[in-house]
Design a protein around this motif. Structure first.
Motif, PDB file in Angstrom:
ATOM      1  N   LYS A 132       0.337  -1.437  -0.056  1.00  0.00           N
ATOM      2  CA  LYS A 132      -0.121   0.037  -0.295  1.00  0.00           C
ATOM      3  C   LYS A 132       1.053   0.907   0.039  1.00  0.00           C
ATOM      4  O   LYS A 132       1.508   1.123   0.733  1.00  0.00           O
ATOM      5  CB  LYS A 132      -0.899   0.268   1.501  1.00  0.00           C
ATOM      6  CG  LYS A 132      -1.688   1.161   1.068  1.00  0.00           C
ATOM      7  CD  LYS A 132      -2.834   0.787   2.500  1.00  0.00           C
ATOM      8  CE  LYS A 132      -3.457   0.072   2.014  1.00  0.00           C
ATOM      9  NZ  LYS A 132      -4.905   0.432   3.098  1.00  0.00           N
ATOM     10  N   VAL A 133       1.059   2.188  -0.803  1.00  0.00           N
ATOM     11  CA  VAL A 133       1.765   3.332  -1.161  1.00  0.00           C
ATOM     12  C   VAL A 133       0.182   4.588  -0.351  1.00  0.00           C
ATOM     13  O   VAL A 133      -0.410   4.976  -1.027  1.00  0.00           O
ATOM     14  CB  VAL A 133       2.062   3.408  -2.664  1.00  0.00           C
ATOM     15  CG1 VAL A 133       2.719   4.812  -2.909  1.00  0.00           C
ATOM     16  CG2 VAL A 133       2.508   2.255  -2.709  1.00  0.00           C
ATOM     17  N   ASN A 134       0.550   5.698   0.378  1.00  0.00           N
ATOM     18  CA  ASN A 134       0.137   6.372   0.774  1.00  0.00           C
ATOM     19  C   ASN A 134       1.174   7.349  -0.001  1.00  0.00           C
ATOM     20  O   ASN A 134       1.095   8.042  -0.713  1.00  0.00           O
ATOM     21  CB  ASN A 134       0.791   7.151   1.863  1.00  0.00           C
ATOM     22  CG  ASN A 134       0.126   8.543   2.860  1.00  0.00           C
ATOM     23  OD1 ASN A 134      -0.605   7.734   2.919  1.00  0.00           O
ATOM     24  ND2 ASN A 134       0.816   9.060   2.356  1.00  0.00           N
ATOM     25  N   LYS A 135      -0.830   7.847  -0.581  1.00  0.00           N
ATOM     26  CA  LYS A 135      -1.140   9.144  -1.116  1.00  0.00           C
ATOM     27  C   LYS A 135      -2.485   9.630  -0.814  1.00  0.00           C
ATOM     28  O   LYS A 135      -3.187   9.696  -1.281  1.00  0.00           O
ATOM     29  CB  LYS A 135      -1.297   8.730  -2.584  1.00  0.00           C
ATOM     30  CG  LYS A 135      -1.786   9.554  -3.815  1.00  0.00           C
ATOM     31  CD  LYS A 135      -1.870   9.730  -4.750  1.00  0.00           C
ATOM     32  CE  LYS A 135      -1.886   9.868  -6.192  1.00  0.00           C
ATOM     33  NZ  LYS A 135      -1.253  11.627  -5.767  1.00  0.00           N
ATOM     34  N   ASP A 136      -2.138  10.920  -0.409  1.00  0.00           N
ATOM     35  CA  ASP A 136      -3.016  12.062   0.511  1.00  0.00           C
ATOM     36  C   ASP A 136      -3.018  12.867  -0.659  1.00  0.00           C
ATOM     37  O   ASP A 136      -2.086  13.531  -0.902  1.00  0.00           O
ATOM     38  CB  ASP A 136      -2.227  12.714   1.813  1.00  0.00           C
ATOM     39  CG  ASP A 136      -1.961  11.079   2.843  1.00  0.00           C
ATOM     40  OD1 ASP A 136      -2.437   9.998   2.892  1.00  0.00           O
ATOM     41  OD2 ASP A 136      -1.472  11.301   3.823  1.00  0.00           O
ATOM     42  N   VAL A 137      -4.368  12.593  -0.622  1.00  0.00           N
ATOM     43  CA  VAL A 137      -4.726  14.264  -2.020  1.00  0.00           C
ATOM     44  C   VAL A 137      -6.029  14.950  -0.992  1.00  0.00           C
ATOM     45  O   VAL A 137      -7.120  14.410  -1.139  1.00  0.00           O
ATOM     46  CB  VAL A 137      -5.264  13.600  -3.405  1.00  0.00           C
ATOM     47  CG1 VAL A 137      -6.415  14.451  -3.922  1.00  0.00           C
ATOM     48  CG2 VAL A 137      -4.034  12.948  -3.697  1.00  0.00           C
ATOM     49  N   ALA A 138      -5.713  16.286  -0.960  1.00  0.00           N
ATOM     50  CA  ALA A 138      -6.430  17.112  -1.405  1.00  0.00           C
ATOM     51  C   ALA A 138      -6.478  18.763  -1.962  1.00  0.00           C
ATOM     52  O   ALA A 138      -5.412  18.418  -2.620  1.00  0.00           O
ATOM     53  CB  ALA A 138      -6.158  17.809   0.425  1.00  0.00           C
ATOM     54  N   ILE A 139      -7.805  19.095  -1.848  1.00  0.00           N
ATOM     55  CA  ILE A 139      -7.573  20.611  -3.031  1.00  0.00           C
ATOM     56  C   ILE A 139      -7.693  21.609  -2.002  1.00  0.00           C
ATOM     57  O   ILE A 139      -8.230  22.172  -1.382  1.00  0.00           O
ATOM     58  CB  ILE A 139      -8.648  20.185  -3.588  1.00  0.00           C
ATOM     59  CG1 ILE A 139      -8.552  19.127  -4.230  1.00  0.00           C
ATOM     60  CG2 ILE A 139      -8.797  21.382  -4.775  1.00  0.00           C
ATOM     61  CD1 ILE A 139      -7.867  18.602  -4.817  1.00  0.00           C
ATOM     62  N   LEU A 140      -6.770  22.557  -2.540  1.00  0.00           N
ATOM     63  CA  LEU A 140      -6.622  24.047  -1.743  1.00  0.00           C
ATOM     64  C   LEU A 140      -6.803  24.880  -3.205  1.00  0.00           C
ATOM     65  O   LEU A 140      -6.810  25.227  -4.270  1.00  0.00           O
ATOM     66  CB  LEU A 140      -4.826  24.237  -1.558  1.00  0.00           C
ATOM     67  CG  LEU A 140      -4.076  25.854  -1.859  1.00  0.00           C
ATOM     68  CD1 LEU A 140      -5.150  25.926   0.123  1.00  0.00           C
ATOM     69  CD2 LEU A 140      -2.958  26.169  -1.511  1.00  0.00           C
ATOM     70  N   ASN A 141      -7.786  26.181  -2.639  1.00  0.00           N
ATOM     71  CA  ASN A 141      -7.926  27.052  -2.763  1.00  0.00           C
ATOM     72  C   ASN A 141      -7.030  28.013  -3.038  1.00  0.00           C
ATOM     73  O   ASN A 141      -6.853  29.175  -1.725  1.00  0.00           O
ATOM     74  CB  ASN A 141      -9.500  27.592  -2.922  1.00  0.00           C
ATOM     75  CG  ASN A 141      -9.808  29.223  -3.151  1.00  0.00           C
ATOM     76  OD1 ASN A 141      -9.242  29.346  -3.853  1.00  0.00           O
ATOM     77  ND2 ASN A 141     -11.146  29.440  -3.030  1.00  0.00           N
ATOM     78  N   SER A 142      -6.072  28.400  -3.770  1.00  0.00           N
ATOM     79  CA  SER A 142      -5.481  29.521  -3.544  1.00  0.00           C
ATOM     80  C   SER A 142      -5.586  30.884  -4.410  1.00  0.00           C
ATOM     81  O   SER A 142      -4.811  31.181  -4.117  1.00  0.00           O
ATOM     82  CB  SER A 142      -4.306  29.079  -4.098  1.00  0.00           C
ATOM     83  OG  SER A 142      -4.500  28.476  -5.576  1.00  0.00           O
ATOM     84  N   GLY A 143      -6.976  30.736  -4.401  1.00  0.00           N
ATOM     85  CA  GLY A 143      -7.547  32.133  -4.932  1.00  0.00           C
ATOM     86  C   GLY A 143      -7.929  32.634  -4.109  1.00  0.00           C
ATOM     87  O   GLY A 143      -7.783  33.093  -3.243  1.00  0.00           O
ATOM     88  N   ASP A 144      -8.387  33.932  -4.672  1.00  0.00           N
ATOM     89  CA  ASP A 144      -8.728  35.335  -3.776  1.00  0.00           C
ATOM     90  C   ASP A 144     -10.357  35.846  -3.576  1.00  0.00           C
ATOM     91  O   ASP A 144     -10.990  36.312  -3.213  1.00  0.00           O
ATOM     92  CB  ASP A 144      -8.393  36.966  -4.060  1.00  0.00           C
ATOM     93  CG  ASP A 144      -8.109  37.061  -5.192  1.00  0.00           C
ATOM     94  OD1 ASP A 144      -9.594  36.054  -6.085  1.00  0.00           O
ATOM     95  OD2 ASP A 144      -7.790  37.934  -5.733  1.00  0.00           O
ATOM     96  N   TYR A 145     -10.946  34.433  -4.211  1.00  0.00           N
ATOM     97  CA  TYR A 145     -12.157  33.949  -4.081  1.00  0.00           C
ATOM     98  C   TYR A 145     -13.264  32.715  -3.076  1.00  0.00           C
ATOM     99  O   TYR A 145     -12.197  31.628  -3.848  1.00  0.00           O
ATOM    100  CB  TYR A 145     -13.061  35.147  -5.153  1.00  0.00           C
ATOM    101  CG  TYR A 145     -12.518  33.795  -6.595  1.00  0.00           C
ATOM    102  CD1 TYR A 145     -12.842  32.714  -6.656  1.00  0.00           C
ATOM    103  CD2 TYR A 145     -11.482  34.449  -7.172  1.00  0.00           C
ATOM    104  CE1 TYR A 145     -12.760  31.847  -7.661  1.00  0.00           C
ATOM    105  CE2 TYR A 145     -11.767  33.871  -8.373  1.00  0.00           C
ATOM    106  CZ  TYR A 145     -11.927  32.186  -8.578  1.00  0.00           C
ATOM    107  OH  TYR A 145     -11.498  31.299  -9.724  1.00  0.00           O
TER     108      TYR A 145
END
Length: 341
Positions: free
Chosen positions: A66-79
């Motif tokens: 099992k290979v660890n792969k943590d994925v989340a998404i960042l809102n790097s914009g200004d809205y």
């Protein structure tokens, strides 16, 4: 009253943008996207949405690992934004995983080690002595295996009450590398020299067939059995061998605020929530596993998992636009519109 006034200003701005962008009454929402391709490596691009992951590419992926792969998404914009994720897989497996033996050097001539795997000499256990082999050579003209190979052998004497017998392990030697040689039988002369019959080398053709699968084209409908903790293990869509699985977290079987929801009608995971500027979603993907049942076709397996993230400006009117849910799922539409009260 002040709130209504601001709302009117927003509607005017929206109408102006729509007219400028399309001149046909459709609304041009602010959108952005990013993708992270993993061999089986991450990349971050774009300015308003970024794939945030913890991942170390395996160089020797083994069955059961099992290979660890943590994925989340960042809102790097200004809205503030709404965010969704889709996947694209490229699985490359051996076309023919069977090992072959041959004394025809054309199977090696001009080949790279990425094209042909030549079995090395295995470590021998016990007491073995170098045997005297009748001069036998093999020459490969070009490629990674180019060179002249001399047939050599190791000999082990087994003594019993009825006498002595001999065991042999033969191999091809070019001075720096030793490769396993298969011989049907050995003839031993009185002076101790041996003559192997039709010595061959053992190899695997590493020709591979990549299978590319975008979860959204054509539609892939994985079976998501979500447990009480919001976890689900899903078979990789391009894996006909049914051995590579993706492990998801923070899921909900129905559109639920603060959770990820898979919309089988368009192939996207939607985060049911408004993601403020400079904040990120909860984790979606946790790990990728190669099953214990992986057969020889998974030798030298390559699995690229591309994480495609898309965001859209957070607005109730955007939920059912062409760029987002667009009548593909009534429950999801209701849940997302319900965020704006």
């Amino acid at each position: 009253m002040k709130q209504n006034k601001n709302k009117k200003k927003w509607v005017v701005a929206a109408t102006t943008l729509a007219a400028m962008a399309a001149l046909a009454g459709t609304f041009a929402w602010f959108t952005s996207q990013d993708s992270a391709k993993n061999h089986f490596e991450g990349s971050i691009a774009g300015s308003d949405v970024e794939v945030v992951e913890t991942f170390t590419p395996p160089t020797d992926w083994k069955p059961g690992q099992k290979v660890n792969k943590d994925v989340a998404i960042l809102n790097s914009g200004d809205y503030d934004s709404m965010i969704r994720v889709s996947f694209n897989e490229v699985l490359t497996k051996l076309t023919d995983a069977s090992s072959k033996t041959s004394n025809d050097v054309t199977n090696l001539d001009g080949k790279t080690k990425d094209q042909v795997y030549l079995f090395p000499l295995s470590k021998t256990e016990g007491t073995w002595q170098d045997a005297k082999v009748v001069d036998t050579k093999m020459t490969v003209a070009t490629g990674d295996y180019a060179g002249t190979y001399t047939l050599k052998a190791k000999e082990q004497v087994v003594t019993t009450n009825t006498g002595s017998t001999y065991r042999y392990v033969s191999y091809w030697d070019n001075g720096t590398e030793q490769y396993y040689a298969k011989a049907g039988s050995y003839s031993r002369a009185e002076d101790g020299s041996i003559t192997p019959s039709t010595p061959e080398f053992k190899y695997v053709d590493l020709a591979a067939t990549p299978v590319n699968m975008d979860w959204t084209k054509p539609m892939y409908n994985p079976t998501l059995t979500i447990d009480a903790d919001g976890n689900a293990t899903v078979l990789a869509g391009s894996d006909t061998g049914k051995q590579i699985t993706l492990d998801f977290v923070n899921l909900s079987a129905t559109p639920t605020a603060g959770k990820w929801y898979y919309n089988e009608n368009d192939g996207y995971f939607y985060y049911v929530g408004i993601v403020a500027s400079q904040t990120q979603t909860p984790q979606l993907l946790d790990s990728v596993t190669l099953g214990n049942g992986a057969d020889n076709s998974y030798s030298k397996v390559q699995f690229d998992l591309v994480v495609n993230s898309t965001s859209i400006q957070a607005a109730k009117e955007a939920v059912n636009s062409d760029q987002w849910v667009k009548d593909t799922n009534a429950d999801l539409k209701t849940a997302l519109e319900g965020l704006y009260k």
